[in-house]
Design an enzyme around this catalytic site. Sequence first.
Site, short mmCIF file in Angstrom:
data_model
loop_
_atom_site.label_atom_id
_atom_site.label_comp_id
_atom_site.label_asym_id
_atom_site.label_seq_id
_atom_site.Cartn_x
_atom_site.Cartn_y
_atom_site.Cartn_z
N GLN A 103 0.82 -1.21 0.00
CA GLN A 103 0.00 0.00 0.00
C GLN A 103 0.85 1.26 0.00
O GLN A 103 0.50 2.26 -0.62
CB GLN A 103 -0.94 0.00 1.21
CG GLN A 103 -1.96 -1.10 1.18
CD GLN A 103 -2.71 -1.14 -0.15
OE1 GLN A 103 -3.46 -0.23 -0.47
NE2 GLN A 103 -2.49 -2.20 -0.92
N HIS A 157 1.69 3.02 -3.30
CA HIS A 157 0.69 3.73 -4.08
C HIS A 157 1.04 5.21 -4.23
O HIS A 157 1.05 5.75 -5.34
CB HIS A 157 -0.69 3.62 -3.42
CG HIS A 157 -1.46 2.42 -3.86
ND1 HIS A 157 -1.92 2.27 -5.14
CD2 HIS A 157 -1.86 1.31 -3.19
CE1 HIS A 157 -2.57 1.13 -5.24
NE2 HIS A 157 -2.54 0.52 -4.08
N GLU A 180 -9.20 1.00 5.28
CA GLU A 180 -9.68 0.60 3.96
C GLU A 180 -9.47 -0.91 3.77
O GLU A 180 -10.38 -1.64 3.39
CB GLU A 180 -8.91 1.39 2.90
CG GLU A 180 -9.24 1.01 1.47
CD GLU A 180 -8.32 1.69 0.47
OE1 GLU A 180 -8.65 1.67 -0.72
OE2 GLU A 180 -7.26 2.22 0.88
N HIS A 181 -8.25 -1.36 4.02
CA HIS A 181 -7.92 -2.78 3.95
C HIS A 181 -7.51 -3.25 5.35
O HIS A 181 -6.68 -2.61 6.00
CB HIS A 181 -6.74 -3.05 3.02
CG HIS A 181 -6.89 -2.46 1.65
ND1 HIS A 181 -6.36 -1.23 1.29
CD2 HIS A 181 -7.52 -2.93 0.54
CE1 HIS A 181 -6.65 -0.98 0.03
NE2 HIS A 181 -7.35 -1.99 -0.45
N ASP A 217 -7.09 -6.96 -4.49
CA ASP A 217 -6.91 -5.91 -5.49
C ASP A 217 -7.14 -6.44 -6.90
O ASP A 217 -7.64 -5.71 -7.77
CB ASP A 217 -5.49 -5.35 -5.41
CG ASP A 217 -5.40 -4.15 -4.49
OD1 ASP A 217 -6.44 -3.69 -4.00
OD2 ASP A 217 -4.27 -3.68 -4.26
N HIS A 247 -52.93 17.83 4.46
CA HIS A 247 -52.69 16.39 4.48
C HIS A 247 -53.92 15.67 5.03
O HIS A 247 -54.37 14.67 4.47
CB HIS A 247 -51.47 16.06 5.35
CG HIS A 247 -50.15 16.36 4.70
ND1 HIS A 247 -49.78 17.61 4.29
CD2 HIS A 247 -49.11 15.53 4.41
CE1 HIS A 247 -48.56 17.55 3.77
NE2 HIS A 247 -48.12 16.29 3.82
#
Length: 430
Positions: free
Chosen positions: A258, A261, A326-327, A360, A419
């Site tokens: 990661q 990235h 996230e992971h 992934d 109403h």
Amino acid sequence: MNMTWLTGSVSEILDAIMLEEKEPKDQAALDNNVSAIIQEVRTLGDQAVKEYTEEFDGVTLDDLIVSEDIITEAFERIEPEVQQALECAKENILSYHTHQLEQGFIDFPQTGVMRGQKIVPLTRVGVYVPGGTASYPSSVLMNVLPAKIAGVKEIVMFTPPPKDGVFNAAILVAARLAGVDTIYQVGGAQAIAAAAYGTQTIRPVDKIVGPGNRFVATAKKQVFGKVGIDMIAGPSEIGILAQAGANPAYLAADLLSQAEHDTFARAFLVTDSKELGEAVEKEVFAQLQTLPRKEIAQQAIVEQGKIILASSVSEMFTLMNALAPEHLEIAFEDAMSYLDQVENAGSVFLGPFTSEPIGDYLAGTNHVLPTSGTARFASALGVHDFVKRIQYVSYTKEAVQQASQAIQVLANKEGLAGHARAVAMREEQK
């Protein structure tokens, strides 16, 4: 060089991490710039899109649409093994996401009353695919295939034009394999504006999905409400839970998977073993030396990488649930028995051999995931993101007469006499 070590109470550790999360100083200027781009595209359409493409991408466009000849040529250029891998990933993504299909329902709770819900796919979806180093064909499959399963009638893709005129072949092949109808060679905030508001060439979409740089993320935020969006994606992140006895080489490799990235990526190891933490840290810097994206990964690891010492397995899960990564990797031999303790995570990887890249690329689970702690309330991209749930109800005259009194009481309580009258008129009808 070292990773940052954190220890102490759960609240102290979380406070230390939160102090690092600040909005960029130039965000206000970026907001203004993006707003101006969106307004210009709304006003001038194709002309503005072409001018911004020339300014930001250095490309002069005659046609906003990627031609069939270019797509055909991409199939001729792509390496056979890459196409084969994409086709394998496609099958796994389809088989997993097909389980997410929702069914409508209808029920009759009492005589004369019918209620129900129908599931309706969106009509037109735009998928954004970044260019440059963040140009990932796997993300094309992950964004497009759930929409296809949902039954979206038209899927279009936006991706920046390459300066040399040669597109990443795998991106175009993935788009065609996944079922994209039209590919626009438009990127940046101008692509998001065109997708939301339309131009002379581009018809507006109902929803925009896909990652992008800060200009793209800011534009998505600003057009939300005019169109739907998937999420505002932040930097990639991974959290790993591991105990003494885990393989430090595996854990280091997963942290780096990661960190490579981008320089803002976040990688956390939460463990109750100081010895394991030290071994992982040593292994991280050893593996960095042979990583092609060493400079990016090293900056991410040094500036955002964390080794967090917890006092127990229970505290490890408390910390990770608060971080909502996230992971999330649970690198335990008996990982499945701990799944119930996971409350907040985008995607969970169970066991020492289930590294994050499996998700992934090939497992079929989606890799478009909530970041920056948003897994507390958000989920992975899926078929559900591409449908609407339309509810319906029907009352007979007799059923209205039975329900009328309660409805009028509530309507009058809220000061909405109109109403109450709309129901009373039907109750009185003989």
